[in-house]
Design an enzyme around this catalytic site. Structure first.
Site, PDB file in Angstrom:
ATOM      1  N   ARG A  26       0.909  -1.050  -0.112  1.00 21.97           N
ATOM      2  CA  ARG A  26       0.141  -0.596   0.020  1.00 21.97           C
ATOM      3  C   ARG A  26       1.466   1.150   0.299  1.00 21.97           C
ATOM      4  O   ARG A  26       2.149   1.245   0.335  1.00 21.97           O
ATOM      5  CB  ARG A  26      -0.621  -0.115   1.251  1.00 21.97           C
ATOM      6  CG  ARG A  26      -2.055  -0.636   1.071  1.00 21.97           C
ATOM      7  CD  ARG A  26      -3.535  -0.553   0.131  1.00 21.97           C
ATOM      8  NE  ARG A  26      -4.651  -1.433  -0.005  1.00 21.97           N
ATOM      9  CZ  ARG A  26      -4.503  -3.038  -0.895  1.00 21.97           C
ATOM     10  NH1 ARG A  26      -3.712  -2.484  -1.737  1.00 21.97           N
ATOM     11  NH2 ARG A  26      -5.510  -2.928  -0.433  1.00 21.97           N
ATOM     12  N   GLU A  54      -3.376   7.945  -5.878  1.00 23.32           N
ATOM     13  CA  GLU A  54      -3.892   7.026  -6.505  1.00 23.32           C
ATOM     14  C   GLU A  54      -4.972   7.959  -7.779  1.00 23.32           C
ATOM     15  O   GLU A  54      -5.577   8.124  -6.541  1.00 23.32           O
ATOM     16  CB  GLU A  54      -3.641   6.213  -5.974  1.00 23.32           C
ATOM     17  CG  GLU A  54      -2.208   4.933  -6.239  1.00 23.32           C
ATOM     18  CD  GLU A  54      -2.664   3.263  -5.539  1.00 23.32           C
ATOM     19  OE1 GLU A  54      -3.754   2.969  -5.805  1.00 23.32           O
ATOM     20  OE2 GLU A  54      -1.818   2.652  -5.029  1.00 23.32           O
ATOM     21  N   HIS A  81      -0.698   0.301  -9.921  1.00 24.28           N
ATOM     22  CA  HIS A  81      -1.568  -0.575  -9.294  1.00 24.28           C
ATOM     23  C   HIS A  81      -2.009  -1.856 -10.296  1.00 24.28           C
ATOM     24  O   HIS A  81      -3.180  -2.384  -9.718  1.00 24.28           O
ATOM     25  CB  HIS A  81      -2.604  -0.402  -8.084  1.00 24.28           C
ATOM     26  CG  HIS A  81      -2.609  -0.652  -6.816  1.00 24.28           C
ATOM     27  ND1 HIS A  81      -3.746  -0.067  -5.768  1.00 24.28           N
ATOM     28  CD2 HIS A  81      -3.226  -2.143  -6.635  1.00 24.28           C
ATOM     29  CE1 HIS A  81      -3.398  -0.516  -5.062  1.00 24.28           C
ATOM     30  NE2 HIS A  81      -3.328  -1.788  -5.673  1.00 24.28           N
TER      31      HIS A  81
END
Length: 302
Positions: free
Chosen positions: A228, A257, A276
């Site tokens: 994360r 993000e 991601h």
């Protein structure tokens, strides 16, 4: 049970029918990222990802079972779940293989300077590069020695890397040379050529990789974050990369993000930045559905 399924998982018609044949009443909603326009008070179970970021869990008055489609638990209200005795299952093991393969690929790209050769090929250049590193004999520290960390360790060990772990649950391991408690993190960082984050995001781990920890690291290791983004203070990371405290970084997750186009991380030659995406793999659907069924059956038999 009366189950709510969301479009966070790409169910086939046969998969939904399979759940119905188990004796469950199924409702499907495509988008869980909005306030649901239906009465949710009678659902016994939900299978979701970020449902409770936009929907109040207290509105699910009959809820006793949650199956997450993510490995992380940072998108659900854990205090409420615990106090209301709701059974919570995550996607442990589902994404470990693609994430491990992604991690190894990223480290090798930096060690073998793949960017140079890709550019060389684009320009039809026959230029050799003489400073190529080997993985063999290096020391890797994996912070978070669970399913994902273990799969990464297996692959690094195959390259002759000495792999140690740091985790809440310390002790002997078949995969790691050793797993130390988190309280010994600073000492473990002193000897690591590669540092990999695969631990969950919690209130205690949020922002834990800061200037102080980067200063504890061995000179110029490779830093990998596939867990994360909020585990890392991004300003401190950028400073460590610019100052040479880190030789490079493989980053699939970020504090914000999408990563801002203004971020200097985009333009750093020693950084591999991806959106991601490390968890994507062709086997995910089968692994996830198998886990959904396994956990539903386990819960029914308790």
């Amino acid at each position: 049970m009366k189950i709510l399924l969301t479009g966070a998982f790409n169910y086939s018609e046969s998969q939904i029918e399979y759940i119905k044949k188990m004796g469950h009443e199924v409702t499907f909603v495509q988008d869980e990222r909005i306030k649901l326009p239906i009465d949710v008070s009678s659902f016994d179970a939900v299978i979701c990802n970020g449902l409770f970021l936009k929907n109040e869990i207290a509105d699910f008055k009959s809820l006793k079972y949650i199956q997450l489609l993510s490995a992380g638990l940072d998108r659900v209200p854990l205090d409420y779940i615990n106090t209301h005795n709701i059974s919570l299952f995550n996607a442990r093991g589902v994404y470990s293989i693609p994430i491990a393969e992604f991690t190894l690929r990223g480290i090798l790209d930096l060690y073998k300077n793949s960017a140079f050769f890709i550019e060389n090929q684009k320009n039809k250049g026959w230029n050799k590069y003489r400073s190529i590193n080997e993985l063999y004999g290096k020391n890797a520290l994996i912070v978070g020695a669970g399913s994902i960390g273990s799969e990464i360790a297996k692959r690094l060990c195959a390259f002759g890397v000495k792999v140690r772990g740091v985790d809440i649950n310390s002790g002997p391991s078949e995969v790691f040379e050793s797993v130390a408690p988190l309280s010994e993190l600073k000492a473990e960082l002193n000897n690591a050529d590669i540092v990999i984050l695969s631990l969950p995001l919690t209130d205690k781990s949020r922002g834990m990789f800061n200037t102080s920890l980067f200063n504890e690291m061995k000179k110029s290791p490779v830093f990998v974050n596939i867990a994360r983004g909020a585990l890392v203070n991004e300003s401190a990371l950028i400073n460590a990369l610019e100052g040479g405290q880190l030789s490079g970084a493989v980053l699939d997750v970020f504090e914000e993000e999408p990563l801002s186009k203004a971020s200097p991380l985009w333009d750093m030659e020693n950084v591999i930045a991806t959106p991601h995406n490390s968890f994507i793999g062709e086997g995910n659907n089968k692994r996830m559905f198998d886990l959904i069924i396994e956990n539903l059956e386990r819960f029914a038999n308790e």
